[in-house]
Structure formats: C-alpha cells, structure tokens
Write a protein that holds these residues in place. Structure first.
Motif, PDB file in Angstrom:
ATOM      1  N   ASN A  92     -22.181  -4.344   4.901  1.00  0.00           N
ATOM      2  CA  ASN A  92     -21.412  -4.815   6.048  1.00  0.00           C
ATOM      3  C   ASN A  92     -20.554  -5.989   5.605  1.00  0.00           C
ATOM      4  OD1 ASN A  92     -22.849  -7.411   6.581  1.00  0.00           O
ATOM      5  ND2 ASN A  92     -24.570  -6.048   6.934  1.00  0.00           N
ATOM      6  N   SER A 101     -16.796  -0.264   9.581  1.00  0.00           N
ATOM      7  CA  SER A 101     -16.617  -1.636  10.064  1.00  0.00           C
ATOM      8  C   SER A 101     -15.173  -1.906  10.464  1.00  0.00           C
ATOM      9  CB  SER A 101     -17.018  -2.621   8.951  1.00  0.00           C
ATOM     10  OG  SER A 101     -16.664  -3.930   9.303  1.00  0.00           O
ATOM     11  N   LEU A 108     -18.849  -3.268   1.406  1.00  0.00           N
ATOM     12  CA  LEU A 108     -18.866  -2.151   2.353  1.00  0.00           C
ATOM     13  C   LEU A 108     -19.066  -0.809   1.660  1.00  0.00           C
ATOM     14  CD1 LEU A 108     -16.107  -3.245   4.870  1.00  0.00           C
ATOM     15  CD2 LEU A 108     -18.569  -3.102   5.280  1.00  0.00           C
ATOM     16  N   ASN A 111     -25.571   0.700   3.379  1.00  0.00           N
ATOM     17  CA  ASN A 111     -25.881  -0.273   4.423  1.00  0.00           C
ATOM     18  C   ASN A 111     -25.078  -1.566   4.289  1.00  0.00           C
ATOM     19  OD1 ASN A 111     -27.824   1.439   5.586  1.00  0.00           O
ATOM     20  ND2 ASN A 111     -29.337   0.744   4.095  1.00  0.00           N
TER      21      ASN A 111
END
Length: 158
Positions: A51, A2, A45, A49
């Motif tokens: 985010n 990310s 994070l 999975n």
C-alpha cells in the motif's frame, strides 16, 4: 488498486522533471525527491499486500526482520517500533531513483524493466537502531549488487 498508484508514465514525468530542474541549476538533492517518492510507491504497491502509506515495521514480513530485531521485540513485546527498530531500504531510495532515471535516459523505462528493477533491488527489512548505525557508518555510500549483499556487509543476518 490504490488511489495513490504510480504509473510508468508518471515516473517518466518525474524523471523529465528531475532533469529539467537540474538543467535549471537545482541540486540533484532537491530535483530527485519526487522521483524517489514515486519509485518507492511504485515498488511498494507492486509487492503483495503493498500500500502507499508510509513504511511501518508491521508491514514488513517477519522473514525480512533481522535476527537482532526479532530478538529485541521478543525481549520486549510492548516495545514501540520507533524506540528500537527501523524499516530499512536494502537499496537506498536515492540510489533506486537513480536506477529508474538511468533507464529513462536510455529510453528503456517501461513496466517490464521497472518490475525487474523492483525485483532485483527494492527490498525492505526491519533492523535495530544499532544495525542502522552500522549501515550509516560503513555501507551507505558503497554500491552493492543486491540488498542482501549490502546488509551482509555489516553483519546483518535474517
């Protein structure tokens, strides 16, 4: 990875900033907020999975939904999460940020120790508003060894 990933060095900077602000007379309530956000994003994070977007009930695995939350959504599949469910941090964000700050003060804030902190203390759950109110009344100010112990203290089951 990310664009909003947070590194240990950035968490160290936020810890230092927090200490500087407190020394300058800013309350901990204001000084620690960036650190809360950074440690929460780091933890989120690091999960499968994960985010950096704000927490949403759909991001929390069903195994981490309370029995009552599952019952509530089963009774009304069209229920909007904001109308009956909450994403709950097993260790409140402030307490989790303080744990990172404690590691920083002992000069032990590194990836390995932070990952261990996440593993031991950072866990999300989906609970009902009523269960959230129970936590607010009984368990918010108490210290628990694990998130599961905290939830169990007010009768939340999974």
């Amino acid at each position: 990875m990310s664009k909003n990933s947070i590194s240990i060095e950035q968490i160290r900077m936020a810890c230092g900033h927090c200490e500087e602000l407190i020394q300058a007379g800013v309350t901990e309530n204001l000084a620690i907020r960036t650190l809360e956000i950074f440690t929460d994003i780091y933890a989120k994070l690091s999960q499968e999975n994960g985010n950096a977007s704000p927490h949403h009930v759909n991001q929390v695995p069903k195994k981490q939904w309370s029995v009552k939350a599952k019952e509530k959504i089963a009774a009304d599949p069209h229920l909007k999460p904001k109308d009956g469910l909450r994403v709950e941090h097993g260790t409140p964000r402030r307490a989790f940020a303080r744990m990172a700050l404690k590691l920083y003060k002992k000069e032990q804030l590194n990836d390995e120790n932070m990952r261990e902190l996440v593993h031991q203390h950072w866990k999300l759950a989906v609970i009902t508003i009523e269960e959230d109110q129970k936590l607010n009344q009984a368990a918010r100010s108490k210290k628990f060894d694990t998130p599961d112990e905290r939830w169990a203290s007010v009768g939340i089951t999974f």
